[in-house]
Design a protein around this motif. Structure first.
Motif, PDB file in Angstrom:
ATOM      1  N   HIS A 256     -31.846 -14.744   1.714  1.00  0.00           N
ATOM      2  CA  HIS A 256     -33.107 -14.884   2.440  1.00  0.00           C
ATOM      3  C   HIS A 256     -32.946 -15.611   3.770  1.00  0.00           C
ATOM      4  CE1 HIS A 256     -35.263 -13.347  -1.026  1.00  0.00           C
ATOM      5  NE2 HIS A 256     -34.680 -14.257  -1.795  1.00  0.00           N
ATOM      6  N   THR A 259     -33.345 -12.885   6.675  1.00  0.00           N
ATOM      7  CA  THR A 259     -34.706 -12.346   6.718  1.00  0.00           C
ATOM      8  C   THR A 259     -35.714 -13.396   7.186  1.00  0.00           C
ATOM      9  OG1 THR A 259     -34.916 -12.844   4.354  1.00  0.00           O
ATOM     10  CG2 THR A 259     -34.250 -10.606   4.964  1.00  0.00           C
ATOM     11  N   THR A 260     -35.516 -14.646   6.770  1.00  0.00           N
ATOM     12  CA  THR A 260     -36.395 -15.722   7.234  1.00  0.00           C
ATOM     13  C   THR A 260     -36.247 -15.916   8.739  1.00  0.00           C
ATOM     14  OG1 THR A 260     -36.183 -16.822   5.082  1.00  0.00           O
ATOM     15  CG2 THR A 260     -37.020 -18.141   6.924  1.00  0.00           C
TER      16      THR A 260
END
Length: 394
Positions: A256, A259-260
């Motif tokens: 993540h 994507t963050t």
């Protein structure tokens, strides 16, 4: 008793004057005028050129300000790096500011490899020559200096900042002159120089945010001075050099993190006069679902597949090309549905001086009707028939 005629006319005239001045003509709001930009004819969005005119054509006229273009790298990172250099070179020519972030090579090395712009011969001062009689051998030699296939090639004006042409042409066989390159303001982010306890993506996003607020690219900043565009080039995100394990494991622990970062990047660009190009080694990411999420977090997405080291390199069908290009996603700004390109069979080639993208159109027609379509800066031009492709396919 009836009112005098003069007073009646005067009252009517006063009313007419009041009624005439109570209405105001509605005018359109003035668009932001920034060198190197133009509004889109489809949705009015402010566009910049990627530096590759054929890629601008595929993206609907250019790259919209406030958006992210994702480039899935080829296996050797040759052509994706070249498109990134085209994007940065266009920013230098248009006098835009640059933000270059890398983890492997120093940003100065990428800037030193920027291709040289093709200048117009009209603006170059030439020495005055004595007139000669026609028919002399020198006249024949002058006519033979340029090959016939390059005579009608459009040239770029040498007035870099005031050029009315949208997009410029570059010579990849030469590097940009130092004087032109140093005239542009560039902000650099080299990961080995920013070792922090937090993740590398957090440090990158913080550095970019500081540049946008400090240099006045934020839309919330009052327009006290002339506005400019910030071109952001992020090279090879998701690789192990950025401290990411997306390319190392089937189930990465930091899945993540990227994507963050893309969430924050897109939110930051939406509220500023900035545009970003991100390259990503997608062939090393084994989680296809994660790759799909990364693609959806970007506005534009293309993928490059190089023929180098594969069987297609020796295939006579692809002898004129160096790889294939896939359009994964195009934006749907200010509209309900995105506009997908009508063409899906795209290939690219690196000529002696220029990188071009061409369209392969296959139809179930006679070989004489089979055509190879070339995307040019002025539109689509039909070239010679491609009978070999037809027979090989069918």
């Amino acid at each position: 008793m009836a009112a005098p005629v003069n007073s009646v006319c005067k009252t009517s005239a006063d009313r007419l004057q009041v009624n005439c001045t109570s209405f105001q003509k509605k005018t359109r709001s003035k668009l932001i005028s920034i060198p190197g930009t133009r509004p889109s004819v489809q949705n009015g969005q402010l566009l910049v050129s990627t530096g590759v005119t054929s890629l601008d054509y595929l993206l609907g006229g250019g790259l919209a300000v406030g958006t992210v273009l994702l480039i899935e790298e080829d296996r050797f990172d040759s052509y994706s790096r070249m498109i990134l250099k085209y994007f940065l070179a266009e920013g230098v020519v248009c006098r835009h500011e640059l933000f270059v972030a890398t983890a492997q090579d120093n940003p100065d090395e990428i800037l030193q490899e920027l291709p040289a712009p093709i200048l117009d011969d009209v603006a170059v001062p030439k020495p005055v020559e004595q007139p000669r009689l026609t028919g002399e051998p020198q006249d024949i030699l002058d006519a033979m200096k340029i090959a016939w296939r390059y005579q009608n090639l459009p040239k770029v004006q040498s007035a870099l900042a005031s050029s009315s042409r949208f997009g410029h042409y570059y010579d990849v066989s030469k590097t940009m002159e130092v004087e032109i390159r140093q005239a542009a303001k560039c902000h650099r982010f080299y990961l080995p120089d920013h070792i922090t306890p937090s993740s590398s993506y957090s440090a990158l996003l913080k550095s970019l945010q500081e540049v946008i607020h400090r240099e006045g690219f934020d839309l919330a900043t009052p327009m006290s001075k002339s506005r400019n565009i910030l071109r952001v080039g992020l090279h090879s995100l998701g690789s192990a050099l950025w401290g990411d394990d997306l390319c190392c494991h089937d189930k990465p622990r930091h899945s993540h993190a990227l994507t963050t970062f893309l969430y924050g990047l897109r939110a930051l660009l939406r509220s500023s006069l900035s545009v970003a190009v991100v390259t990503l080694p997608s062939h090393l990411i084994q989680d296809r679902a994660l790759m799909g999420n990364i693609t959806r977090l970007c506005d534009n997405a293309i993928a490059l597949e190089s023929f180098k080291g594969s069987e297609r390199e020796t295939n006579p069908l692809y002898k004129d090309y160096h790889g294939l290009l896939y359009v994964r996603q195009v934006p749907h700004l200010n509209c309900l549905a995105r506009q997908l390109p009508d063409h899906k069979d795209l290939a690219f080639k690196l000529k002696r001086k220029q990188f071009t993208i061409e369209l392969l159109q296959c139809q179930t027609a006679a070989p004489s009707a089979q055509r190879r379509i070339i995307i040019s800066p002025s539109g689509i031009i039909t070239s010679l028939s491609f009978a070999q492709f037809y027979f090989h396919l069918w």
